[in-house]
Design an enzyme around this catalytic site. Structure first.
Site, PDB file in Angstrom:
ATOM      1  N   ASP A  47     116.796  27.538  79.593  1.00  0.00           N
ATOM      2  CA  ASP A  47     117.393  27.279  78.280  1.00  0.00           C
ATOM      3  C   ASP A  47     116.551  26.298  77.464  1.00  0.00           C
ATOM      4  O   ASP A  47     116.445  26.423  76.250  1.00  0.00           O
ATOM      5  CB  ASP A  47     118.812  26.706  78.438  1.00  0.00           C
ATOM      6  CG  ASP A  47     119.775  27.753  78.966  1.00  0.00           C
ATOM      7  OD1 ASP A  47     119.434  28.956  78.895  1.00  0.00           O
ATOM      8  OD2 ASP A  47     120.856  27.378  79.458  1.00  0.00           O
ATOM      9  N   GLU A 123     116.140  59.750  93.419  1.00  0.00           N
ATOM     10  CA  GLU A 123     116.678  58.548  92.760  1.00  0.00           C
ATOM     11  C   GLU A 123     118.176  58.735  92.551  1.00  0.00           C
ATOM     12  O   GLU A 123     118.659  59.859  92.520  1.00  0.00           O
ATOM     13  CB  GLU A 123     116.024  58.369  91.378  1.00  0.00           C
ATOM     14  CG  GLU A 123     114.511  58.255  91.402  1.00  0.00           C
ATOM     15  CD  GLU A 123     113.861  58.612  90.052  1.00  0.00           C
ATOM     16  OE1 GLU A 123     114.009  57.831  89.109  1.00  0.00           O
ATOM     17  OE2 GLU A 123     113.236  59.675  89.952  1.00  0.00           O
ATOM     18  N   LYS A 125     121.561  58.957  90.368  1.00  0.00           N
ATOM     19  CA  LYS A 125     121.842  59.364  88.976  1.00  0.00           C
ATOM     20  C   LYS A 125     122.966  58.462  88.479  1.00  0.00           C
ATOM     21  O   LYS A 125     124.127  58.619  88.848  1.00  0.00           O
ATOM     22  CB  LYS A 125     122.281  60.827  88.946  1.00  0.00           C
ATOM     23  CG  LYS A 125     122.432  61.373  87.546  1.00  0.00           C
ATOM     24  CD  LYS A 125     122.614  62.888  87.596  1.00  0.00           C
ATOM     25  CE  LYS A 125     122.588  63.506  86.210  1.00  0.00           C
ATOM     26  NZ  LYS A 125     123.682  63.042  85.361  1.00  0.00           N
ATOM     27  N   ASP A 127     125.766  56.700  86.293  1.00  0.00           N
ATOM     28  CA  ASP A 127     126.743  57.198  85.339  1.00  0.00           C
ATOM     29  C   ASP A 127     126.882  56.198  84.195  1.00  0.00           C
ATOM     30  O   ASP A 127     127.731  55.331  84.192  1.00  0.00           O
ATOM     31  CB  ASP A 127     128.090  57.359  86.060  1.00  0.00           C
ATOM     32  CG  ASP A 127     129.012  58.283  85.305  1.00  0.00           C
ATOM     33  OD1 ASP A 127     128.557  58.894  84.314  1.00  0.00           O
ATOM     34  OD2 ASP A 127     130.183  58.395  85.702  1.00  0.00           O
ATOM     35  N   TYR A 235     113.842  55.350  84.203  1.00  0.00           N
ATOM     36  CA  TYR A 235     113.424  56.296  85.237  1.00  0.00           C
ATOM     37  C   TYR A 235     112.353  57.311  84.818  1.00  0.00           C
ATOM     38  O   TYR A 235     111.855  58.046  85.652  1.00  0.00           O
ATOM     39  CB  TYR A 235     114.641  57.043  85.818  1.00  0.00           C
ATOM     40  CG  TYR A 235     115.547  57.647  84.779  1.00  0.00           C
ATOM     41  CD1 TYR A 235     115.188  58.804  84.097  1.00  0.00           C
ATOM     42  CD2 TYR A 235     116.768  57.052  84.471  1.00  0.00           C
ATOM     43  CE1 TYR A 235     116.006  59.346  83.142  1.00  0.00           C
ATOM     44  CE2 TYR A 235     117.601  57.602  83.508  1.00  0.00           C
ATOM     45  CZ  TYR A 235     117.213  58.751  82.843  1.00  0.00           C
ATOM     46  OH  TYR A 235     118.022  59.289  81.893  1.00  0.00           O
ATOM     47  N   LYS A 322     125.171  66.797  92.756  1.00  0.00           N
ATOM     48  CA  LYS A 322     126.465  66.136  92.565  1.00  0.00           C
ATOM     49  C   LYS A 322     127.203  66.036  93.892  1.00  0.00           C
ATOM     50  O   LYS A 322     127.448  67.057  94.531  1.00  0.00           O
ATOM     51  CB  LYS A 322     127.328  66.970  91.608  1.00  0.00           C
ATOM     52  CG  LYS A 322     126.734  67.093  90.216  1.00  0.00           C
ATOM     53  CD  LYS A 322     127.048  65.848  89.438  1.00  0.00           C
ATOM     54  CE  LYS A 322     127.158  66.173  87.966  1.00  0.00           C
ATOM     55  NZ  LYS A 322     127.580  65.020  87.192  1.00  0.00           N
ATOM     56  N   CYS A 416     163.178  48.525  79.949  1.00  0.00           N
ATOM     57  CA  CYS A 416     162.176  47.770  80.702  1.00  0.00           C
ATOM     58  C   CYS A 416     162.787  47.309  82.027  1.00  0.00           C
ATOM     59  O   CYS A 416     163.824  46.664  82.033  1.00  0.00           O
ATOM     60  CB  CYS A 416     161.721  46.564  79.876  1.00  0.00           C
ATOM     61  SG  CYS A 416     160.716  45.401  80.796  1.00  0.00           S
ATOM     62  N   CYS A 419     163.114  43.214  81.997  1.00  0.00           N
ATOM     63  CA  CYS A 419     164.012  42.424  81.160  1.00  0.00           C
ATOM     64  C   CYS A 419     165.197  43.225  80.623  1.00  0.00           C
ATOM     65  O   CYS A 419     166.087  42.659  79.993  1.00  0.00           O
ATOM     66  CB  CYS A 419     163.250  41.791  80.002  1.00  0.00           C
ATOM     67  SG  CYS A 419     162.732  42.975  78.743  1.00  0.00           S
ATOM     68  N   CYS A 434     157.777  47.945  76.326  1.00  0.00           N
ATOM     69  CA  CYS A 434     158.865  47.000  76.134  1.00  0.00           C
ATOM     70  C   CYS A 434     158.453  46.095  74.977  1.00  0.00           C
ATOM     71  O   CYS A 434     157.415  45.466  75.038  1.00  0.00           O
ATOM     72  CB  CYS A 434     159.065  46.172  77.402  1.00  0.00           C
ATOM     73  SG  CYS A 434     160.063  44.707  77.128  1.00  0.00           S
ATOM     74  N   CYS A 439     159.951  39.078  76.978  1.00  0.00           N
ATOM     75  CA  CYS A 439     159.933  39.754  78.287  1.00  0.00           C
ATOM     76  C   CYS A 439     159.116  38.930  79.298  1.00  0.00           C
ATOM     77  O   CYS A 439     157.964  38.603  79.044  1.00  0.00           O
ATOM     78  CB  CYS A 439     159.309  41.142  78.132  1.00  0.00           C
ATOM     79  SG  CYS A 439     159.136  42.031  79.686  1.00  0.00           S
TER      80      CYS A 439
HETATM   81 ZN   LIG Z   1     160.562  43.798  79.218  1.00  0.00          ZN
END
Ligand SMILES: [Zn+2]
Length: 680
Positions: A47, A123, A125, A127, A235, A322, A416, A419, A434, A439
């Site tokens: 830094d 190598e 692959k 994602d 690559y 794959k 919910c 609550c 909710c 809640c």
């Molecule tokens: Zn709730």
């Protein structure tokens, strides 16, 4: 740190040579740290080097180059992603789903190429998001997405923020002007941490690292991109003007020498050895810190690439294998409802535990009720569970032949489970939520959000403290904050008298925040900062908002049916009205005081470029709006003022062309202070 800590040479030549020296050193350590993973100096020392370079460049801006390590993070937002043409067309790879298909590929290669035993480079692959990086005279000139293969989107400012992308290729390498292909991705651990952080802040978590990467790369603010934990693997050397290479491995080695981040690779003679390796790798792949969607095989010999050539879609010298996803059957014991910190109700299948690619799986998210209906998932069903790229295991399908009639259909609750408040779908939503602002499942997130800088801006109300307040029973909702007392606070670990008093003072001060902040802070689904402002401006006080009908909201330009419904159902909830009343009783401001400010910027349009010291871009824009002006993102003939901060971008030149009035930061601040437009 102040500038005085570094010596700024008086002599221009000396400054220039120190700048060059620093850049070289920073580049070296950058590479050691982010590419080779072998740091040689501490973060602090690193830094310091960067800081010294910044100070020198500030004193001698004529020596700033676009590939200087200080130029990683632009302050300018991307207005639109321009389309750019790739140096060489980016084709996708042909795919093989089993070993048989790989052997057929090998046969096709052998037919066209003389070798009996082909040498393959294997190598992973990754994602992620495919990108092309173009360097000219060693400097990174542009970076683009794959797009349709011929043309992609220019995402240079975003890619520049990725620390493992060198802005300048190493002098040791012969590569000078060249194009590279690679994959931008987010490591799994970093992705999980980022999502945790997002959930804490009440933001929507990303579905998986791939989506997070693609979404980030389409973000228009490089400052945001810079905060996301992105990485890259390069690559392919797709274009070069210097050098000659005989094998793919040699290009990989040269790219590594150039300072690019290359992934591990293996070389095998003959397809059988490749298959043995793929089989061994099947288990290992789940332990990688990044997601892969298979393995790539490339013929190593580059002369063979020329002879084999391309079909219209794929190169004939490479193929992607794959792996099949790991799947197993198990039984659903029960379906439970989870209430997330944002109030979302998610059905979760409780499974008889099974082992799937190295981990024990006993729960699988069922996402929402539509998903359950579509797959006809019942309690007691035998299901096929899959763990593919995603982190969360999925229920693929029900094995209906295994049903014996004892299975139970699942009904999504309309209340919910935490609550008891009603849990509704708003507008076109497929999830239930909710909406009770009290809640217990949501209380931590809601209190933290209330204190956010963009909401009530309560300094000191961080995640840790909110957790403590809730866990100690000191706050069950945001109104409780205004009833905290010093003695209670002091009991909390690490809260001394001074910090407790500061916090109480900050909470007290928040009572005077403006109505839009209150509306945003209270956490009504779909009401972000902008809509909160629209609501406040149109209705003037909270009672008008509480009493307004859906139709009345919809009459407002920027408010669609979804938001209207969300606001109405939020205030239908008794517990929310009760909370608002308590906040009112504590003196939290619930109305806009009119003519509080002179609207001296009425009708004036502002554009900002570069970084201001006093305000962020959002804050400065808000100031302009408060006084009746507008902040827009691009300069046009209608722009009245361009405010110029540090490191201004291309807007400065555009403004000069348009004859727009240009203000520096001081002039802008003076204008706000005196509430007078600057004279010509
Ligand atoms: Zn709730």
């Amino acid at each position: 740190m102040s500038n005085e800590d570094f010596e700024i040479p008086e002599d221009k030549k000396k400054a220039e040579s120190r700048i060059k020296e620093l850049r070289k050193e920073i580049r070296y350590h950058n590479r050691k740290y982010f590419v080779d993973n072998q740091p040689e100096i501490s973060d602090y020392e690193y830094d310091q080097l960067v800081r010294e370079l910044e100070v020198l460049e500030e004193a001698y801006p004529q020596f700033i180059t676009e590939d200087s390590p200080t130029q990683r993070i632009g302050s300018e937002e991307i207005e639109e992603f321009k389309t750019i043409e790739h140096k060489v067309v980016m084709l996708s790879l042909d795919k093989a789903y089993n070993y048989e298909e790989l052997k057929e590929f090998d046969e096709r290669v052998k037919k066209r190429w003389k070798d009996k035993e082909i040498e393959y480079v294997v190598e992973t692959k990754i994602d992620g998001l495919g990108v092309a990086l173009y360097y000219e005279n060693k400097s990174l000139k542009r970076a683009a997405t794959r797009g349709d293969g011929a043309r992609g989107e220019d995402i240079t400012p975003n890619v520049k923020t990725i620390k493992s992308v060198p802005l300048r290729l190493s002098d040791d390498s012969i590569l000078n002007t060249a194009e590279f292909r690679g994959e931008v991705f987010m490591p799994r651990n970093a992705f999980d941490e980022m999502n945790e952080e997002r959930i804490k802040k009440g933001q929507e978590p990303f579905a998986n690292p791939r989506n997070a990467t693609a979404g980030t790369m389409r973000t228009k603010d490089p400052q945001i991109v810079a905060k996301r934990p992105l990485d890259i693997f390069i690559y392919t050397l797709s274009y070069y003007e210097n050098g000659a290479f005989t094998t793919h491995v040699k290009t990989l080695e040269e790219m590594k020498k150039a300072g690019l981040k290359i992934n591990k690779f293996e070389v095998f003679k003959g397809i059988d050895n490749v298959i043995t390796y793929l089989e061994e790798y099947q288990e290992k792949k789940d332990q990688l810190d990044y997601e892969i969607d298979g393995m790539v095989l490339k013929v190593n010999n580059l002369e063979a690439h020329d002879i084999l050539g391309y079909t219209t879609h794929h190169p004939r010298w490479a193929i992607a294998y794959k792996y099949p996803p790991t799947r197993k059957t198990t039984k659903i014991q029960d379906i439970e409802i989870m209430v997330g910190r944002t109030g979302k109700l998610t059905p979760v299948a409780i499974l008889d535990p099974i082992q799937l690619s190295g981990t024990t799986v006993s729960r699988a998210s069922l996402h929402n009720e539509n998903e359950i209906q579509r797959k006809d998932i019942r309690v007691g069903d035998t299901v096929l569970v899959e763990k593919a790229g995603e982190i969360i295991p999925q229920v693929v399908k029900v094995i209906k032949e295994k049903r014996d009639g004892s299975e139970r259909k699942f009904e999504m609750p309309t209340k919910c489970p935490i609550c008891g408040s009603s849990a509704k779908k708003i507008g076109s939503d497929i999830i239930r939520r909710c909406v009770n602002a009290q809640c217990p499942a949501q209380v931590k997130q809601r209190i933290e959000h209330w204190g956010d800088r963009e909401a009530m801006d309560i300094d000191g109300l961080g995640t840790m403290l909110v957790n403590k307040l809730v866990e100690e029973g000191l706050a069950k909702n945001v109104a409780d904050l205004y009833e905290l007392d010093l003695n209670e606070l002091k009991k909390i670990e690490r809260m001394g008298k001074k910090s407790s008093m500061n916090l109480l003072n900050n909470i007290k001060e928040s009572k005077d925040r403006e109505l839009p902040r209150v509306l945003y802070g209270i956490g009504i689904p779909y009401v972000g900062q902008h809509i909160a402002r629209v609501l406040a401006e149109n209705f003037k006080n909270i009672d008008n908002i509480i009493n307004a009908s859906k139709a009345k909201f919809e009459k407002i330009d920027e408010i669609g049916p979804q938001i209207a419904e969300s606001v109405v159902s939020f205030f239908e909830e008794e517990k929310n009205k009760e909370l608002i009343n308590r906040l009112k009783d504590h003196g939290v401001r619930m109305s806009i005081e009119e003519e509080e400010r002179e609207q001296f910027l009425e009708g004036k349009k502002f554009v900002f470029t570069g970084a201001l010291e006093k305000y962020t871009r959002d804050e400065a824009s808000e100031k302009v709006r408060q006084y009746g002006g507008r902040a827009t993102s691009s300069v046009s003939s209608a722009t009245d003022f361009l405010v110029v901060g540090k490191n201004p971008g291309s807007k400065l030149a555009e403004a000069k062309k348009e004859g727009t009035k240009i203000l520096n930061e001081k002039e802008f601040l003076d204008m706000l202070e005196t509430k007078k437009l600057p004279e010509n």
